[in-house]
Design a protein around this motif. Structure first.
Motif, PDB file in Angstrom:
ATOM      1  N   TYR A   1     -54.377  62.308  62.072  1.00 20.46           N
ATOM      2  CA  TYR A   1     -53.259  62.814  62.875  1.00 20.46           C
ATOM      3  C   TYR A   1     -52.063  63.268  62.042  1.00 20.46           C
ATOM      4  O   TYR A   1     -51.252  64.047  62.517  1.00 20.46           O
ATOM      5  N   THR A   2     -51.911  62.782  60.807  1.00 21.14           N
ATOM      6  CA  THR A   2     -50.838  63.321  59.965  1.00 21.14           C
ATOM      7  C   THR A   2     -51.335  64.549  59.196  1.00 21.14           C
ATOM      8  O   THR A   2     -50.530  65.344  58.716  1.00 21.14           O
ATOM      9  N   THR A   3     -52.657  64.682  59.089  1.00 24.73           N
ATOM     10  CA  THR A   3     -53.214  65.873  58.433  1.00 24.73           C
ATOM     11  C   THR A   3     -53.185  67.078  59.370  1.00 24.73           C
ATOM     12  O   THR A   3     -52.893  68.198  58.940  1.00 24.73           O
TER      13      THR A   3
ATOM     14  N   THR B   1     -50.825  58.490  69.380  1.00 26.29           N
ATOM     15  CA  THR B   1     -50.825  57.418  68.376  1.00 26.29           C
ATOM     16  C   THR B   1     -49.934  56.243  68.804  1.00 26.29           C
ATOM     17  O   THR B   1     -50.249  55.096  68.524  1.00 26.29           O
TER      18      THR B   1
ATOM     19  N   LEU C   1     -55.174  52.315  63.882  1.00 25.07           N
ATOM     20  CA  LEU C   1     -54.133  53.339  63.840  1.00 25.07           C
ATOM     21  C   LEU C   1     -54.016  53.963  62.451  1.00 25.07           C
ATOM     22  O   LEU C   1     -53.765  55.160  62.321  1.00 25.07           O
ATOM     23  N   LEU C   2     -54.244  53.159  61.408  1.00 26.51           N
ATOM     24  CA  LEU C   2     -54.226  53.728  60.053  1.00 26.51           C
ATOM     25  C   LEU C   2     -55.307  54.809  59.925  1.00 26.51           C
ATOM     26  O   LEU C   2     -55.052  55.905  59.420  1.00 26.51           O
TER      27      LEU C   2
ATOM     28  N   ALA D   1     -54.286  57.765  62.005  1.00 28.37           N
ATOM     29  CA  ALA D   1     -53.135  58.479  61.447  1.00 28.37           C
ATOM     30  C   ALA D   1     -53.534  59.341  60.252  1.00 28.37           C
ATOM     31  O   ALA D   1     -52.900  60.356  59.973  1.00 28.37           O
TER      32      ALA D   1
ATOM     33  N   LEU E   1     -46.777  69.656  53.383  1.00 25.90           N
ATOM     34  CA  LEU E   1     -46.021  70.055  54.567  1.00 25.90           C
ATOM     35  C   LEU E   1     -44.522  69.836  54.351  1.00 25.90           C
ATOM     36  O   LEU E   1     -43.703  70.664  54.727  1.00 25.90           O
TER      37      LEU E   1
ATOM     38  N   PRO F   1     -51.108  68.266  61.751  1.00 24.18           N
ATOM     39  CA  PRO F   1     -49.956  69.165  61.824  1.00 24.18           C
ATOM     40  C   PRO F   1     -49.766  69.975  60.535  1.00 24.18           C
ATOM     41  O   PRO F   1     -49.246  71.095  60.575  1.00 24.18           O
ATOM     42  N   ALA F   2     -50.207  69.423  59.397  1.00 26.25           N
ATOM     43  CA  ALA F   2     -50.114  70.162  58.135  1.00 26.25           C
ATOM     44  C   ALA F   2     -51.136  71.299  58.142  1.00 26.25           C
ATOM     45  O   ALA F   2     -50.809  72.456  57.860  1.00 26.25           O
TER      46      ALA F   2
ATOM     47  N   LEU G   1     -49.173  64.421  68.999  1.00 22.98           N
ATOM     48  CA  LEU G   1     -49.167  63.600  67.780  1.00 22.98           C
ATOM     49  C   LEU G   1     -48.638  62.198  68.067  1.00 22.98           C
ATOM     50  O   LEU G   1     -49.262  61.203  67.709  1.00 22.98           O
ATOM     51  N   LEU G   2     -47.483  62.112  68.718  1.00 21.84           N
ATOM     52  CA  LEU G   2     -46.924  60.791  69.013  1.00 21.84           C
ATOM     53  C   LEU G   2     -47.575  60.195  70.259  1.00 21.84           C
ATOM     54  O   LEU G   2     -47.821  58.994  70.324  1.00 21.84           O
TER      55      LEU G   2
ATOM     56  N   GLN H   1     -50.214  66.163  53.702  1.00 27.16           N
ATOM     57  CA  GLN H   1     -48.985  65.571  54.227  1.00 27.16           C
ATOM     58  C   GLN H   1     -47.783  65.878  53.320  1.00 27.16           C
ATOM     59  O   GLN H   1     -46.680  66.143  53.805  1.00 27.16           O
TER      60      GLN H   1
ATOM     61  N   THR I   1     -45.630  67.623  69.043  1.00 30.91           N
ATOM     62  CA  THR I   1     -45.364  66.188  68.913  1.00 30.91           C
ATOM     63  C   THR I   1     -45.831  65.412  70.147  1.00 30.91           C
ATOM     64  O   THR I   1     -46.140  64.229  70.049  1.00 30.91           O
TER      65      THR I   1
END
Lengths: 558, 90
Positions: free
Chosen positions: A288-290, A81, A281-282, A285, A210, A292-293, A77-78, A207, A74
Motif C-alpha cells: 500500500y505504500t508502493t 489500512t 498491516l506491515l 503496507a 516518491l 501510490p508511488a 490508502l488510509l 517509497q 487517500t
C-alpha cells in the motif's frame, strides 16, 4: 520462448504449489476446518491476512485508481489500512479470547439470542457473496489478459484450484496457501515497481523516490498543463466531508469484515492475535505504500511517452500496441492534427487510458524480462484466489456452523459437521463461479454495500459487546436493525433508484459511517431502558477482557 | 513505603483501566495522522513543503500508513508488560 509460454509455466508452477500445500494441510476436525486448530504462528497469520485482504482489485486496479484520483486516492490508502489499528486494539485480542469459530458465534452468544445469530449469519453470507463474485471475475480477467483464454475458462480453472485446497484443508489449507500466495503477489508487485522507480527517478526504492525525487512536482506541472487536476492538491472533485466519511466507512468496514476477523481466531493466544495484526498491516503496507508511488511513476511515464506523439511514433512502442489491442488503451485523432493529445474530458481526449494499465503495463514499459510479466500474472491470480478462499470459508462456516449446527442440529456429530462444512464450501465455490462467469451488472455498486453493511452492523455490536458490559440483547438488535436499515435504504436508493445523496451530500460509499453511528447511539439508549444482560453474560465479558486462559476456554468449548 | 513494589495481581479493574488508557492514547495518534493531517488539516499542510512534496500529501499517501504499523506494535509490546504487571499473561 514466448511470453505466453513462460506465463503458462510460472502460473502452472504456482498452482501446483497451492495444490501441494493444500494437500499437505488437509484436516479431519471441525477445529482444524474452521480455525486451523488455533495453531497458526503470528507472522504466518500476518502474511495470510495480508493475502486474504488484498484482492484482485488491490493488486491490479488500486494504483490505477489512485493515479486518476491524485490526492483523494487517500480514501483507499488510509481507508483500507486504518481499520487494522481498530482490529488490533479493539477487536482481535478479545475475539481470540472468546475463542470460537465465527463472527455470528460471538454475536449469538454475547447477545444470548438466536435471532441475532441468524441475522449475523445472513449478513456474513451476503457480504462475502458480494465480495467473492468480484474475485472469481478477477481470476478470469487475469487469464484473458495475459493468456488470451476466454474468461469462462479462466474462472473454471480458478474454481477447481480453490475447491481443491479449501474442501480438503479448510482454514488450515487456506491459511498456508495464503502464505505462499502473499509471497508470490508481493514479489510480483515489487519487482516492476522498483524497476520503474529506478528508470523514472534514479532512486530504486519506490517509497523514497516518491518523497525525495522531483517526480511529483514534475507530474503536477504536467497535469496542470494538460488541464487535469493538480496531482498532490487535496479535495479536487471530492469534498473534505466526503473524503472523511468514505475513509471512516472503509476503515470500520474493514474492521467489521468477517473474513478478516476470523483470521484472528487461528492464532494460538491473545498475545499472538495482537502481534499478528501488526504483521498483517506491515505486509499490507509494503504494497500500500508502493502503490501510490507506482501510480505517480506510471502516470508520468504514460503521459510522457504518449501525449503529443503521432500514431506512427506510438506504434513503435510494443507495449502501447499490445494494450491498444486489448482495448485498455485507446487512440483516436479527434481533431485530425495527426497528434494524439491527452485532455481532461472524455469527449475531447484522444488517448483513453484504462486504470488497470498502470499496473499491467509497467513490466513492459520498464523493459523487464518476460519472466516478470509472467510473475505479474501469477501475482494477480494469487491475490484473487487467496481472497476468494477466505470468503468461501465464511460462507461455508456461516451456513454449516452457525445455522446447521448451532440452530438446526445441535447434536450433530463431529464428522457430520465436517462433512456439511466441506459440502457448503464446495457449494460456495459453485455460487462464486456462477457470478464470476455471469457477473451481475451491479457488482461494482454492491461493493460499497459490503463495506457499508459491515461498518453499520458488525463493527458497532462487537465493540459494544466487549467494551460495554451493560449492553444487552434489546440494544444490540435495535442498533443492528436501525444502522443496517438506514445504510441499506440509502445505498439502494442512491445506487439503484437515482435517489439524491440528500444526507449532507454524503455518497453511498461514505454513508456506512453514519449507519455505524446510528447503531452505536440507538444501542446505547435502548440498552439503558431495558434490563441488563444475565450474570453469566457479564461474566463472559469479564473473561474476554483478560488474556489468560484462552486455551482453557477453547478446550472447554470443544 | 512508597517504593515498595506493589503487586497489581488480581486488580482486574486496574488492568482494564490501564488497557483503556493505552487504547485512547494510541487511537488519538491514529486519528491525528489520518483524519487530522491527511484530511481536516490538509489545506494548511498543503502549503508546508516536505522534501519534494507537500506535508499533507506525504501523510495522505505514505506517513499515516507507516504510523499505523508502528502503533499496533507499540500496543502489542506495551500490553505484554501490562499483562505481566497485573499477572494476567498467558
Amino acid at each position: 520462448m514466448s511470453v505466453e509460454v513462460i506465463t503458462y509455466i510460472i502460473v502452472g508452477l504456482t498452482f501446483v504449489a497451492y495444490i501441494f500445500i493444500g494437500y499437505q494441510n488437509r484436516v479431519r476436525t471441525t477445529s482444524g476446518f474452521y480455525v486451523a486448530g488455533h495453531g497458526i504462528p503470528p507472522v504466518a497469520n500476518g502474511m495470510a491476512t495480508a493475502a486474504d485482504w488484498m484482492s484482485a482489485a488491490s493488486f491490479i486496479s488500486m494504483a490505477g485508481m489512485i493515479s486518476f484520483l491524485g490526492y483523494n486516492g487517500t480514501i483507499y490508502l488510509l481507508g483500507w489500512t486504518g481499520g487494522y489499528v481498530l482490529l488490533a486494539l479493539l477487536l482481535a485480542p478479545y475475539l481470540r479470547k472468546f475463542g470460537k469459530y465465527t463472527v455470528p458465534d460471538f454475536v449469538g452468544d454475547r447477545y444470548y439470542s438466536q435471532s441475532a445469530r441468524v441475522v449475523a449469519a445472513v449478513c456474513a453470507v451476503f457480504i462475502s457473496v458480494v465480495y467473492v463474485a468480484g474475485q472469481m471475475r478477477g481470476v478470469g480477467i487475469v487469464f484473458s489478459r495475459f493468456l488470451g483464454l476466454p474468461i469462462t475458462a479462466g474462472v473454471i480453472v480458478g474454481m477447481a484450484i480453490v475447491a481443491f485446497f479449501a474442501v480438503l484443508g479448510g482454514m488450515k489449507g487456506i491459511t498456508w496457501t495464503q502464505v505462499a500466495q502473499y509471497s508470490v503477489l508481493i514479489i510480483a508487485y515489487m519487482i516492476p515497481a522498483v524497476a520503474i522507480a529506478w528508470i523514472v527517478t534514479g532512486i530504486p526504492i519506490p517509497q523514497l523516490a516518491l518523497t525525495f525525487s522531483d517526480i511529483v512536482p514534475k507530474l503536477n506541472q504536467l497535469q496542470i498543463d494538460l488541464g487535469l487536476i493538480e496531482y498532490a492538491k487535496p479535495f479536487q472533485g471530492l469534498s473534505m466531508l466526503n473524503v472523511f466519511m468514505i475513509t471512516v466507512a472503509l476503515m470500520i468496514g474493514t474492521a467489521g469484515l468477517p473474513h478478516i476477523i476470523i483470521r484472528f481466531y487461528t492464532v494460538p493466544s491473545v498475545r499472538a492475535a495482537r502481534y499478528s495484526a501488526g504483521w498483517a498491516l506491515l505486509f499490507i503496507a509494503l504494497l500500500y505504500t508502493t502503490a501510490p508511488a507506482l501510480a505517480v511513476f506510471a502516470k508520468y511515464n504514460l503521459i510522457n511517452e504518449l501525449h503529443g506523439k503521432s500514431m506512427e511514433q506510438i506504434e513503435t512502442l510494443d507495449w502501447a500496441t499490445k494494450w491498444a489491442e486489448t482495448g485498455l488503451l485507446k487512440f483516436e485523432d479527434k481533431d485530425g492534427d495527426g497528434v494524439m493529445s491527452l485532455k481532461a474530458t472524455p469527449d475531447e481526449t484522444e488517448i483513453t487510458i484504462d486504470r488497470d494499465i498502470i499496473v499491467l503495463s509497467t513490466p513492459e514499459v520498464a523493459k523487464l524480462s518476460p519472466i516478470v510479466i509472467a510473475l505479474v500474472a501469477a501475482g494477480g491470480l494469487a491475490a484473487a484466489l487467496s481472497t476468494a478462499a477466505g470468503l468461501l470459508l465464511v460462507i461455508s462456516s456461516s451456513i454449516s456452523h452457525d445455522i446447521y449446527y448451532r440452530l438446526i442440529r445441535p447434536n450433530a456429530t463431529e464428522s457430520q459437521r465436517l462433512m456439511v462444512g466441506r459440502i457448503m464450501i464446495f457449494v460456495a465455490v459453485l455460487i462464486a463461479g456462477y457470478f464470476g462467469i455471469n457477473p451481475p451488472g451491479f457488482v461494482a455498486q454492491v461493493v460499497a454495500f459490503a463495506f457499508g453493511l459491515a461498518a453499520a452492523s458488525f463493527f458497532p455490536i462487537i465493540i459494544l459487546g466487549i467494551f460495554d458490559k451493560r449492553m444487552n440483547r434489546e440494544g444490540a438488535i435495535v442498533g443492528m436493525v436501525l444502522g443496517m436499515g438506514f445504510t441499506a435504504i440509502y445505498i439502494v436508493g442512491n445506487k439503484f433508484f437515482g435517489m439524491d445523496a440528500w444526507f449532507f451530500g454524503i455518497t453511498a460509499e461514505g454513508i456506512g459511517t453514519f449507519g455505524a453511528l446510528l447503531n452505536f447511539v440507538s444501542a446505547l439508549v435502548v440498552s439503558r431502558l431495558t434490563p441488563p444482560p444475565p450474570a453469566e453474560i457479564q461474566a463472559m465479558v469479564e473473561s474476554v477482557r483478560i488474556p489468560r486462559g484462552a486455551d482453557h476456554y477453547a478446550e472447554h468449548y470443544e | 513505603m512508597a517504593d515498595e513494589p506493589q503487586s497489581k495481581a488480581g486488580d482486574g479493574v486496574g488492568y482494564w483501566k490501564a488497557n483503556l488508557r493505552l487504547i485512547i492514547i494510541l487511537l488519538a495518534i491514529w486519528a491525528a495522522v489520518s483524519y487530522g493531517a491527511a484530511i481536516f488539516l490538509a489545506n494548511p499542510l498543503y502549503n508546508i513543503p516536505f522534501f519534494q512534496i507537500n506535508l499533507a500529501f506525504w501523510f495522505a499517501h505514505q506517513g499515516a500508513m507507516i504510523v499505523f504499523v508502528v502503533l499496533i506494535f507499540v500496543y502489542a509490546k506495551t500490553m505484554d508488560k501490562i499483562d505481566r504487571d497485573y499477572d494476567v499473561h498467558e
